[in-house]
Design a protein around this motif. Structure first.
Motif, PDB file in Angstrom:
ATOM      1  N   GLU A  36      -3.652  16.486  -0.167  1.00 59.26           N
ATOM      2  CA  GLU A  36      -3.814  17.260   1.060  1.00 59.26           C
ATOM      3  C   GLU A  36      -4.142  16.398   2.271  1.00 59.26           C
ATOM      4  N   SER A  37      -4.808  15.263   2.045  1.00 52.20           N
ATOM      5  CA  SER A  37      -5.152  14.370   3.159  1.00 52.20           C
ATOM      6  C   SER A  37      -4.061  13.332   3.422  1.00 52.20           C
ATOM      7  N   LEU A  38      -2.960  13.420   2.655  1.00 44.12           N
ATOM      8  CA  LEU A  38      -1.862  12.444   2.763  1.00 44.12           C
ATOM      9  C   LEU A  38      -2.418  11.026   2.640  1.00 44.12           C
ATOM     10  N   GLY A  39      -3.179  10.805   1.590  1.00 45.34           N
ATOM     11  CA  GLY A  39      -3.883   9.545   1.397  1.00 45.34           C
ATOM     12  C   GLY A  39      -3.074   8.465   0.719  1.00 45.34           C
ATOM     13  N   VAL A  40      -3.769   7.375   0.423  1.00 46.93           N
ATOM     14  CA  VAL A  40      -3.189   6.204  -0.238  1.00 46.93           C
ATOM     15  C   VAL A  40      -3.234   6.418  -1.743  1.00 46.93           C
ATOM     16  N   ILE A  41      -2.093   6.251  -2.385  1.00 46.13           N
ATOM     17  CA  ILE A  41      -1.999   6.420  -3.829  1.00 46.13           C
ATOM     18  C   ILE A  41      -2.423   5.131  -4.519  1.00 46.13           C
TER      19      ILE A  41
ATOM     20  N   LYS B   5       0.886  -1.164   0.000  1.00 42.99           N
ATOM     21  CA  LYS B   5       0.000   0.000   0.000  1.00 42.99           C
ATOM     22  C   LYS B   5       0.923   1.213   0.000  1.00 42.99           C
ATOM     23  N   VAL B   6       0.833   2.021  -1.048  1.00 40.65           N
ATOM     24  CA  VAL B   6       1.712   3.169  -1.213  1.00 40.65           C
ATOM     25  C   VAL B   6       0.959   4.431  -0.785  1.00 40.65           C
ATOM     26  N   SER B   7       1.519   5.139   0.215  1.00 38.00           N
ATOM     27  CA  SER B   7       0.863   6.309   0.798  1.00 38.00           C
ATOM     28  C   SER B   7       1.791   7.514   0.812  1.00 38.00           C
ATOM     29  N   ILE B   8       1.182   8.692   0.756  1.00 35.05           N
ATOM     30  CA  ILE B   8       1.938   9.938   0.868  1.00 35.05           C
ATOM     31  C   ILE B   8       2.134  10.234   2.345  1.00 35.05           C
ATOM     32  N   LYS B   9       3.376  10.505   2.747  1.00 35.19           N
ATOM     33  CA  LYS B   9       3.664  10.854   4.140  1.00 35.19           C
ATOM     34  C   LYS B   9       3.971  12.340   4.300  1.00 35.19           C
ATOM     35  N   GLU B  10       4.541  12.950   3.262  1.00 35.08           N
ATOM     36  CA  GLU B  10       4.883  14.366   3.315  1.00 35.08           C
ATOM     37  C   GLU B  10       4.830  14.932   1.901  1.00 35.08           C
ATOM     38  N   ILE B  11       4.187  16.085   1.736  1.00 29.83           N
ATOM     39  CA  ILE B  11       4.011  16.670   0.406  1.00 29.83           C
ATOM     40  C   ILE B  11       5.286  17.321  -0.114  1.00 29.83           C
ATOM     41  N   GLY B  12       5.963  18.061   0.716  1.00 32.06           N
ATOM     42  CA  GLY B  12       7.139  18.791   0.264  1.00 32.06           C
ATOM     43  C   GLY B  12       6.739  20.156  -0.271  1.00 32.06           C
ATOM     44  N   ASP B  13       7.649  20.807  -0.986  1.00 32.43           N
ATOM     45  CA  ASP B  13       7.435  22.176  -1.461  1.00 32.43           C
ATOM     46  C   ASP B  13       6.734  22.258  -2.811  1.00 32.43           C
ATOM     47  N   LYS B  14       6.704  21.177  -3.571  1.00 32.23           N
ATOM     48  CA  LYS B  14       6.159  21.206  -4.935  1.00 32.23           C
ATOM     49  C   LYS B  14       4.797  20.507  -4.988  1.00 32.23           C
ATOM     50  N   LYS B  15       3.809  21.116  -4.366  1.00 35.22           N
ATOM     51  CA  LYS B  15       2.476  20.508  -4.270  1.00 35.22           C
ATOM     52  C   LYS B  15       1.881  20.205  -5.652  1.00 35.22           C
TER      53      LYS B  15
END
Length: 123
Positions: free
Chosen positions: A92-97, A59-69
């Motif tokens: 924005e919700s740091l969801g599952v990709i 399950k691949v998830s976003i943990k941190e967006i960084g500067d280049k939204k």
């Protein structure tokens, strides 16, 4: 009693972001977790730990967006069928990709998001 078929039809029409919000609301309302239960099996009595099986689905998830939204949103759209608004909400919700991704898919997704400046993990 609620009409189960009617509820299923409602759920089928929801976006991934809406489904994620629904799961969170159900977890809070009923004090449960939607995480899969892990079965514990009795191992050998010798005390030796069994060899760990290699994981095949991630399950691949976003943990941190960084500067280049914007770049991260573009990357989400590359790996999903989400529209612009849904992809933005997922970021924005740091969801599952992606769920049930192979090792190769997970590595490809992680590399692309790293290039976009985000931190992504495969669990």
């Amino acid at each position: 009693m609620a009409d189960i078929q009617k509820i299923l039809e409602e759920v089928k029409g929801m976006t991934i972001v809406e489904l994620n919000d629904l799961v969170k609301a159900l977890e809070e309302e009923f004090g449960v977790s939607a995480a899969a239960a892990v079965a514990v099996s009795a191992g050998p009595a010798t005390g030796a730990a069994p060899a760990a099986e290699e994981k095949t689905e991630f399950k691949v998830s976003i943990k941190e967006i960084g500067d280049k939204k914007i770049e991260v949103i573009k990357a989400v759209r590359e790996f999903t069928s989400l529209g612009l608004g849904e992809a933005k909400a997922l970021v924005e919700s740091l969801g599952v990709i992606k769920e049930n991704a192979t090792k190769e898919e997970a590595d490809k997704i992680i590399a692309r998001f790293k290039e976009a400046g985000a931190t992504v993990v495969a669990e």
